[in-house]
Design an enzyme around this catalytic site. Structure first.
Site, PDB file in Angstrom:
ATOM      1  N   ASP A  32       2.699  -5.814 -10.066  1.00 34.80           N
ATOM      2  CA  ASP A  32       1.598  -6.496 -10.752  1.00 34.80           C
ATOM      3  C   ASP A  32       1.367  -6.008 -12.178  1.00 34.80           C
ATOM      4  O   ASP A  32       0.386  -6.388 -12.813  1.00 34.80           O
ATOM      5  CB  ASP A  32       0.293  -6.354  -9.940  1.00 34.80           C
ATOM      6  CG  ASP A  32      -0.100  -4.902  -9.687  1.00 34.80           C
ATOM      7  OD1 ASP A  32       0.620  -3.987 -10.140  1.00 34.80           O
ATOM      8  OD2 ASP A  32      -1.125  -4.688  -9.016  1.00 34.80           O
ATOM      9  N   ASP A  88      -0.703   1.118 -12.645  1.00 36.04           N
ATOM     10  CA  ASP A  88      -1.706   0.749 -13.648  1.00 36.04           C
ATOM     11  C   ASP A  88      -2.606   1.934 -14.019  1.00 36.04           C
ATOM     12  O   ASP A  88      -2.955   2.110 -15.193  1.00 36.04           O
ATOM     13  CB  ASP A  88      -2.525  -0.472 -13.215  1.00 36.04           C
ATOM     14  CG  ASP A  88      -3.080  -0.351 -11.805  1.00 36.04           C
ATOM     15  OD1 ASP A  88      -2.675   0.593 -11.091  1.00 36.04           O
ATOM     16  OD2 ASP A  88      -3.905  -1.189 -11.413  1.00 36.04           O
ATOM     17  N   ARG A 147       3.456 -18.007  19.993  1.00 32.82           N
ATOM     18  CA  ARG A 147       2.282 -17.354  19.414  1.00 32.82           C
ATOM     19  C   ARG A 147       2.219 -17.587  17.909  1.00 32.82           C
ATOM     20  O   ARG A 147       3.234 -17.869  17.270  1.00 32.82           O
ATOM     21  CB  ARG A 147       2.362 -15.835  19.615  1.00 32.82           C
ATOM     22  CG  ARG A 147       2.046 -15.388  21.014  1.00 32.82           C
ATOM     23  CD  ARG A 147       2.322 -13.896  21.138  1.00 32.82           C
ATOM     24  NE  ARG A 147       1.902 -13.415  22.439  1.00 32.82           N
ATOM     25  CZ  ARG A 147       2.411 -12.356  23.049  1.00 32.82           C
ATOM     26  NH1 ARG A 147       3.387 -11.656  22.484  1.00 32.82           N
ATOM     27  NH2 ARG A 147       1.962 -11.980  24.225  1.00 32.82           N
ATOM     28  N   ARG A 182      -3.165  11.191  -7.638  1.00 33.32           N
ATOM     29  CA  ARG A 182      -3.942  10.312  -8.528  1.00 33.32           C
ATOM     30  C   ARG A 182      -4.847  11.125  -9.463  1.00 33.32           C
ATOM     31  O   ARG A 182      -5.704  10.565 -10.134  1.00 33.32           O
ATOM     32  CB  ARG A 182      -4.763   9.321  -7.695  1.00 33.32           C
ATOM     33  CG  ARG A 182      -3.908   8.300  -6.967  1.00 33.32           C
ATOM     34  CD  ARG A 182      -4.656   7.040  -6.568  1.00 33.32           C
ATOM     35  NE  ARG A 182      -3.726   5.999  -6.202  1.00 33.32           N
ATOM     36  CZ  ARG A 182      -3.295   5.764  -4.966  1.00 33.32           C
ATOM     37  NH1 ARG A 182      -3.741   6.492  -3.968  1.00 33.32           N
ATOM     38  NH2 ARG A 182      -2.409   4.810  -4.721  1.00 33.32           N
ATOM     39  N   ARG A 186      -1.403 -12.763  17.275  1.00 34.73           N
ATOM     40  CA  ARG A 186      -1.263 -11.298  17.214  1.00 34.73           C
ATOM     41  C   ARG A 186      -1.052 -10.848  15.773  1.00 34.73           C
ATOM     42  O   ARG A 186      -0.738 -11.649  14.903  1.00 34.73           O
ATOM     43  CB  ARG A 186      -0.068 -10.845  18.071  1.00 34.73           C
ATOM     44  CG  ARG A 186      -0.195 -11.197  19.543  1.00 34.73           C
ATOM     45  CD  ARG A 186      -1.233 -10.350  20.235  1.00 34.73           C
ATOM     46  NE  ARG A 186      -1.209 -10.592  21.672  1.00 34.73           N
ATOM     47  CZ  ARG A 186      -0.467  -9.905  22.531  1.00 34.73           C
ATOM     48  NH1 ARG A 186       0.311  -8.936  22.116  1.00 34.73           N
ATOM     49  NH2 ARG A 186      -0.504 -10.190  23.814  1.00 34.73           N
ATOM     50  N   ARG A 201      -2.677  -5.390  -3.478  1.00 35.88           N
ATOM     51  CA  ARG A 201      -4.151  -5.263  -3.490  1.00 35.88           C
ATOM     52  C   ARG A 201      -4.811  -6.305  -4.381  1.00 35.88           C
ATOM     53  O   ARG A 201      -5.892  -6.777  -4.078  1.00 35.88           O
ATOM     54  CB  ARG A 201      -4.594  -3.857  -3.838  1.00 35.88           C
ATOM     55  CG  ARG A 201      -4.054  -3.258  -5.083  1.00 35.88           C
ATOM     56  CD  ARG A 201      -4.671  -1.866  -5.327  1.00 35.88           C
ATOM     57  NE  ARG A 201      -4.751  -1.105  -4.102  1.00 35.88           N
ATOM     58  CZ  ARG A 201      -5.876  -0.574  -3.603  1.00 35.88           C
ATOM     59  NH1 ARG A 201      -7.012  -0.729  -4.217  1.00 35.88           N
ATOM     60  NH2 ARG A 201      -5.855   0.120  -2.502  1.00 35.88           N
ATOM     61  N   THR A 257       5.574   0.124  -9.369  1.00 34.18           N
ATOM     62  CA  THR A 257       4.694  -0.234  -8.260  1.00 34.18           C
ATOM     63  C   THR A 257       5.415  -1.232  -7.366  1.00 34.18           C
ATOM     64  O   THR A 257       6.101  -2.123  -7.871  1.00 34.18           O
ATOM     65  CB  THR A 257       3.355  -0.870  -8.692  1.00 34.18           C
ATOM     66  OG1 THR A 257       2.746  -1.488  -7.555  1.00 34.18           O
ATOM     67  CG2 THR A 257       3.504  -1.918  -9.766  1.00 34.18           C
ATOM     68  N   ILE A 258       5.242  -1.056  -6.074  1.00 31.11           N
ATOM     69  CA  ILE A 258       5.840  -2.060  -5.190  1.00 31.11           C
ATOM     70  C   ILE A 258       5.099  -3.384  -5.337  1.00 31.11           C
ATOM     71  O   ILE A 258       5.636  -4.432  -5.014  1.00 31.11           O
ATOM     72  CB  ILE A 258       5.866  -1.617  -3.705  1.00 31.11           C
ATOM     73  CG1 ILE A 258       4.460  -1.484  -3.125  1.00 31.11           C
ATOM     74  CG2 ILE A 258       6.664  -0.350  -3.528  1.00 31.11           C
ATOM     75  CD1 ILE A 258       4.457  -1.444  -1.600  1.00 31.11           C
ATOM     76  N   ASP A 259       3.853  -3.348  -5.806  1.00 31.82           N
ATOM     77  CA  ASP A 259       3.065  -4.587  -5.903  1.00 31.82           C
ATOM     78  C   ASP A 259       3.569  -5.528  -7.000  1.00 31.82           C
ATOM     79  O   ASP A 259       3.244  -6.712  -6.987  1.00 31.82           O
ATOM     80  CB  ASP A 259       1.594  -4.257  -6.191  1.00 31.82           C
ATOM     81  CG  ASP A 259       0.885  -3.679  -4.978  1.00 31.82           C
ATOM     82  OD1 ASP A 259       1.508  -3.606  -3.903  1.00 31.82           O
ATOM     83  OD2 ASP A 259      -0.296  -3.288  -5.108  1.00 31.82           O
ATOM     84  N   GLY A 284       0.565   5.975  -6.380  1.00 33.94           N
ATOM     85  CA  GLY A 284       1.292   5.797  -5.109  1.00 33.94           C
ATOM     86  C   GLY A 284       2.792   5.891  -5.339  1.00 33.94           C
ATOM     87  O   GLY A 284       3.279   5.484  -6.392  1.00 33.94           O
TER      88      GLY A 284
HETATM   89  O1  F6P Z   1       1.324   0.949  -4.756  1.00 32.03           O
HETATM   90  C1  F6P Z   1       0.347  -0.039  -4.589  1.00 32.03           C
HETATM   91  C2  F6P Z   1      -0.094  -0.025  -3.198  1.00 32.03           C
HETATM   92  O2  F6P Z   1       1.056  -0.128  -2.448  1.00 32.03           O
HETATM   93  C3  F6P Z   1      -1.110  -1.089  -2.802  1.00 32.03           C
HETATM   94  O3  F6P Z   1      -0.596  -2.299  -2.432  1.00 32.03           O
HETATM   95  C4  F6P Z   1      -1.825  -0.412  -1.687  1.00 32.03           C
HETATM   96  O4  F6P Z   1      -3.103  -0.936  -1.497  1.00 32.03           O
HETATM   97  C5  F6P Z   1      -1.892   0.973  -2.161  1.00 32.03           C
HETATM   98  O5  F6P Z   1      -0.722   1.206  -2.885  1.00 32.03           O
HETATM   99  C6  F6P Z   1      -2.075   1.978  -1.070  1.00 32.03           C
HETATM  100  O6  F6P Z   1      -1.886   3.237  -1.607  1.00 32.03           O
HETATM  101  P1  F6P Z   1      -2.322   4.583  -0.879  1.00 32.03           P
HETATM  102  O7  F6P Z   1      -2.145   4.366   0.577  1.00 32.03           O
HETATM  103  O8  F6P Z   1      -1.408   5.598  -1.443  1.00 32.03           O
HETATM  104  O9  F6P Z   1      -3.742   4.811  -1.248  1.00 32.03           O
END
Ligand code: F6P
Length: 352
Positions: free
Chosen positions: A129, A103, A162, A72, A266, A171, A125-127, A10
């Site tokens: 992790d 990863d 709300r 990928r 919401r 993820r 990665t933005i995550d 990603g």
């Molecule tokens: O880069 C990690 C991540 O942002 C996850 O948090 C997310 O689930 C995933 O990528 C989504 O990636 P894509 O939409 O490219 O499959």
């Protein structure tokens, strides 16, 4: 020096800073050329590439995404994938390939290293992790975007009394959720590290509203999970690479919370807006430092290493350390977020 470079998995803000820094370091300090493979490992396998030069990299520092494209695809899905990578190295007379990715990409980099291919990894990665690095670039940008969004949601939630459930990426881990939840003043943050019980969350939200507080922002990481036996979630679809396509848990959480609390609830799903657009300064600097360090690693023959941030310094670790296990949110941060959650009332509230 001649290096190949690719961006896989990603995308994430800061990738272009890595490319620009790698090109600059090769040019200024070592002399040589950089081959930019298109669309991750696919470009190595299909021999689609472009020369990456200082001119090509002008103006890309503030740009999100990756000018090389990404995918990928990876060599190990093909019977002769490793051979194809070796042929690409020979064809372009490369000293090594620098693989910038998450990863999945780091896993392939590690396997290639074990198969004798000269590679260096750059984690992204933005995550946030990836193990062995305190931070990955892209993460701070995502946190800024989520915090800004939560800030804006507060006023509309207050006006309508709300509950608003905001879904952010993450993820397997809740770094984005916890950081943006703390920064944005969320009332509740749900993360993969701590399975949730919505009955408990709902009773605390109900008490909060009855005590006169309103505008409850619930931040939920896309990979958050309910405690076993409390709620059943649908299996997410899987993409062509076996990657679960997450997204939508906020709708389930909001529906349940509305039913349990009786308060209008919401949903806002931030999705890919967290990954797109210009990187914040921190991510530009970290991406730049990683790009410089990756080229230094190639120059030193430190193949099989991954550049990383540790105690504020850029270091090299074996890429194997960055794969196979995830960096979870530190318990201290989880505790800090929990301190701001609505608590159960110390004395029972009078009947409504
Ligand atoms: O880069 C990690 C991540 O942002 C996850 O948090 C997310 O689930 C995933 O990528 C989504 O990636 P894509 O939409 O490219 O499959």
């Amino acid at each position: 020096m001649r290096i190949g470079i690719l961006t896989g998995g990603g995308d994430c803000p800061g990738l272009n800073a890595v490319l620009r820094a790698a090109v600059r370091t090769v040019d200024v300090e070592y002399g040589g050329e950089v081959v930019g493979f298109r669309d991750g490992w696919r470009g190595v396998l299909n021999d689609t590439w472009e020369p990456l030069t200082i001119d090509r990299c002008r103006g890309i520092l503030p740009r999100g995404g990756t000018i090389l494209g990404t995918s990928r695809d990876q060599p190990y899905t093909q019977p002769d994938g490793v051979q194809q990578v070796e042929e690409a190295l020979a064809r372009h007379q490369l000293d090594a390939i620098v693989a910038v990715g998450g990863d999945g990409t780091m896993g392939v980099t590690n396997d290639l290293h074990n198969d004798g291919v000269p590679v260096v990894g750059v984690p992204k990665t933005i995550d946030n992790d990836i193990a062995s690095t305190e931070m990955t670039f892209g993460f701070q940008t995502a946190v800024e975007i989520c915090t800004y969004s939560i800030d804006r949601l507060h006023t509309t939630a207050e006006s309508h009394d709300r509950v608003l459930v905001v879904e952010v990426m993450g993820r397997h881990v809740g770094h984005i959720a916890v950081w943006s939840g703390i920064a944005g003043g969320a009332a509740v943050t749900l993360v993969p590290e701590e399975p949730f019980d919505l009955d408990d969350v709902a009773s605390r939200i109900t008490a909060r509203h009855r005590q006169g507080s309103w505008a409850t922002i619930v931040v939920v990481a896309e990979g958050a999970l309910p405690k076993p036996g409390t709620l059943t979630l649908k299996e997410p679809p899987v993409d062509a690479y076996g990657h679960q396509r997450l997204g939508g848990i906020a709708n389930v959480v909001a529906g349940e919370l509305e039913m349990l609390t009786g308060i209008e609830t919401r949903t806002t799903i931030l999705g890919h807006v967290q990954r797109g657009g210009t990187p914040v300064a921190f991510d530009r600097v970290l991406g730049t430092r990683f790009g410089v360090a990756a080229v230094d690693a190639v120059a030193d023959g430190a193949f099989g290493s991954m550049v990383a941030l540790q105690h504020g310094a850029i270091v090299r670790v074996p890429v194997a350390e960055g794969v196979g296990h995830l960096k979870m949110v530190e318990p201290d941060l989880l505790r800090t977020a929990a301190l701001f959650e609505p608590q159960h009332p110390r004395t029972p509230l009078p009947p409504s």
